[in-house]
Scaffold this motif. Structure first.
Motif, PDB file in Angstrom:
ATOM      1  N   GLU A  73       0.827  -1.206   0.000  1.00  0.00           N
ATOM      2  CA  GLU A  73       0.000   0.000   0.000  1.00  0.00           C
ATOM      3  C   GLU A  73       0.862   1.256   0.000  1.00  0.00           C
ATOM      4  OE1 GLU A  73      -3.395   2.053   2.846  1.00  0.00           O
ATOM      5  OE2 GLU A  73      -3.211  -0.133   2.789  1.00  0.00           O
ATOM      6  N   GLN A  74       1.992   1.183   0.682  1.00  0.00           N
ATOM      7  CA  GLN A  74       2.909   2.314   0.708  1.00  0.00           C
ATOM      8  C   GLN A  74       4.341   1.783   0.698  1.00  0.00           C
ATOM      9  OE1 GLN A  74       2.548   4.932   4.086  1.00  0.00           O
ATOM     10  NE2 GLN A  74       3.650   6.598   3.071  1.00  0.00           N
TER      11      GLN A  74
ATOM     12  N   GLU B   4      10.577   4.696   1.678  1.00  0.00           N
ATOM     13  CA  GLU B   4      11.430   5.573   0.881  1.00  0.00           C
ATOM     14  C   GLU B   4      12.729   4.863   0.494  1.00  0.00           C
ATOM     15  OE1 GLU B   4      10.275  10.064   2.387  1.00  0.00           O
ATOM     16  OE2 GLU B   4      12.064   9.088   3.195  1.00  0.00           O
TER      17      GLU B   4
ATOM     18  N   GLU C  21       7.512   9.976  -1.608  1.00  0.00           N
ATOM     19  CA  GLU C  21       6.312  10.644  -2.120  1.00  0.00           C
ATOM     20  C   GLU C  21       6.359  12.156  -1.933  1.00  0.00           C
ATOM     21  OE1 GLU C  21       2.744   8.907  -0.628  1.00  0.00           O
ATOM     22  OE2 GLU C  21       3.294   6.860  -1.210  1.00  0.00           O
ATOM     23  N   ASN C  22       7.281  12.621  -1.101  1.00  0.00           N
ATOM     24  CA  ASN C  22       7.325  14.063  -0.850  1.00  0.00           C
ATOM     25  C   ASN C  22       8.754  14.493  -0.502  1.00  0.00           C
ATOM     26  OD1 ASN C  22       6.371  16.688  -0.500  1.00  0.00           O
ATOM     27  ND2 ASN C  22       5.916  16.349   1.667  1.00  0.00           N
TER      28      ASN C  22
ATOM     29  N   LEU D 258       8.995   2.701 -11.012  1.00  0.00           N
ATOM     30  CA  LEU D 258       8.112   3.488 -10.153  1.00  0.00           C
ATOM     31  C   LEU D 258       7.300   4.478 -10.994  1.00  0.00           C
ATOM     32  CD1 LEU D 258      10.673   4.324  -7.312  1.00  0.00           C
ATOM     33  CD2 LEU D 258       8.936   2.520  -7.282  1.00  0.00           C
ATOM     34  N   ASP D 259       6.228   4.967 -10.425  1.00  0.00           N
ATOM     35  CA  ASP D 259       5.356   5.930 -11.088  1.00  0.00           C
ATOM     36  C   ASP D 259       5.855   7.345 -10.780  1.00  0.00           C
ATOM     37  OD1 ASP D 259       3.378   7.509 -12.123  1.00  0.00           O
ATOM     38  OD2 ASP D 259       1.760   6.703 -10.860  1.00  0.00           O
TER      39      ASP D 259
ATOM     40  N   GLU E  81       4.486  10.057 -11.279  1.00  0.00           N
ATOM     41  CA  GLU E  81       3.409  10.928 -10.806  1.00  0.00           C
ATOM     42  C   GLU E  81       3.228  10.799  -9.292  1.00  0.00           C
ATOM     43  OE1 GLU E  81       1.778  13.088 -12.614  1.00  0.00           O
ATOM     44  OE2 GLU E  81       2.910  12.521 -14.407  1.00  0.00           O
ATOM     45  N   LYS E  82       3.772   9.695  -8.735  1.00  0.00           N
ATOM     46  CA  LYS E  82       3.607   9.448  -7.302  1.00  0.00           C
ATOM     47  C   LYS E  82       4.909   9.648  -6.533  1.00  0.00           C
ATOM     48  CE  LYS E  82       1.959   5.951  -4.020  1.00  0.00           C
ATOM     49  NZ  LYS E  82       1.401   4.582  -3.852  1.00  0.00           N
ATOM     50  N   TYR E  83       6.020   9.246  -7.161  1.00  0.00           N
ATOM     51  CA  TYR E  83       7.306   9.279  -6.455  1.00  0.00           C
ATOM     52  C   TYR E  83       8.218  10.345  -7.057  1.00  0.00           C
ATOM     53  CZ  TYR E  83       5.717   4.915  -4.437  1.00  0.00           C
ATOM     54  OH  TYR E  83       4.995   3.970  -3.768  1.00  0.00           O
TER      55      TYR E  83
END
Length: 344
Positions: free
Chosen positions: A192-193, A196, A228-229, A302-303, A305-307
């Motif tokens: 799900e997550q 990092e 993600e951020n 990885l995507d 748009e997300k990472y």
């Protein structure tokens, strides 16, 4: 008879070498020697005289042979004494201790880098120095005929990969970022997550380049932080903290100067300036960095748009030069122990 023995002893005593002693021996005991001549004279004597005279001559011969043996022994002892004196060991001299080795200064730098980033939660990745074209170039947004490839003079290996392209000696350690990120993404696929990605990849790299600040074999340390951020603010914070801890001073300043790298967008060169010391006030380039390019994130599996995240690359050899005040990189790899011993 006693006089002849004394004469022989005197002659033997004057001999200072074995050859001279043999010459003196011949004068008394040789075929034409004094004792031999006396033995020949026995033939003219009567039986009773022969017994008496023969006993005297035998006694004479034994005395001369004893003197000869004594002189031979004396010469042998003198020769041995001279040899021992010539080969004598002066035990008063200090011993020759076996030299104690130490870590190469670049190795010290690599260990220091690993320790600092390890304390920040970064893993250390290590991998092959012979790489495929895809890992070394394409996965890092360097497709065939891309102009960025001309920025790196590459050593190629006489063997082909599955696509028929030659293997090469890696020109940077960035391929290990790809390998690590792909393994990390595969391990956490379906989660799900995803945790990092924080990793550094130190190691040897190769390019056709050699001068005071470049070597055909050199070291690089690439770093990657994907999440993600993750932003440029994190990059600045991490690298500033690293530099202060590596050089053990807060009296320095970092500058991020816009640049170009195919695997990051935007990209920046990282310069450093010291507020004190021999390099005070000079801006020195220490690393390249940037936000990881979306194409590279996709090649991580990885995507984009997300990472998001950043990457950086620095030269441990150059950091070693700055830390120890060395102005020629080649000195580290020439193997001169007089130079290297000062870093023990």
């Amino acid at each position: 008879m006693l006089e002849l023995i004394q004469e022989a002893e005197s002659a033997f005593a004057q001999a200072t070498t074995p050859a001279q002693l043999e010459d003196a021996k011949a004068r008394f005991l040789g075929k034409s020697g004094r004792v031999t001549e006396l033995m020949k004279g026995l033939a003219q004597l009567s039986v009773e005289e022969k017994k008496t005279r023969g006993a005297e001559i035998n006694q004479l011969k034994q005395g001369i042979e004893a003197a000869l043996t004594a002189r031979r022994q004396a010469l042998a002892e003198a020769e041995l004494a001279a040899q021992l004196k010539a080969e004598a060991l002066d035990v008063s001299l200090p011993g020759r201790a076996r030299g104690q080795g130490g870590l190469h200064p670049v190795t010290r730098t690599l260990e220091r880098i690993e320790a600092i980033f390890g304390s920040m939660g970064f893993d250390v990745a290590d991998g092959p120095e012979i790489e495929t074209d895809w890992m070394n170039f394409t996965a890092l947004n360097n497709p065939a005929n891309h102009p960025a490839r001309s920025m790196q003079d590459t050593f190629y290996v006489d063997m082909k990969d599955a696509e028929g392209l030659p293997y090469c000696l890696r020109t940077h350690t960035s391929p290990m970022q790809v390998r690590y990120a792909r393994a990390h993404a595969a391990k956490h696929a379906g989660a799900e997550q995803m945790p990092e990605i924080r990793v550094i990849a130190p190691g040897r790299t190769y390019r056709v380049d050699s001068d005071a600040t470049h070597s055909p074999m050199f070291h690089q340390c690439e770093g990657l932080w994907i999440g993600e951020n993750v932003s440029f603010r994190d990059l600045k914070s991490v690298f500033t903290d690293f530099c202060k801890r590596f050089f053990e001073t807060d009296a320095l300043q970092l500058r991020f100067r816009p640049s170009y790298f195919p695997f990051t967008e935007p990209s920046a060169e990282i310069d450093i300036a010291f507020a004190e010391g021999p390099l005070k006030g000079r801006w020195l380039e220490v690393a390249g960095s940037g936000q990881v390019h979306p194409n590279v994130v996709r090649n991580f599996g990885l995507d984009p748009e997300k990472y998001i995240g950043f990457a950086f690359g620095m030269g441990p050899d150059r950091l070693t030069m700055l830390r120890y005040g060395v102005n020629d990189l080649r000195q580290f790899f020439e193997g001169d122990l007089r130079f290297l011993a000062q870093f023990k």
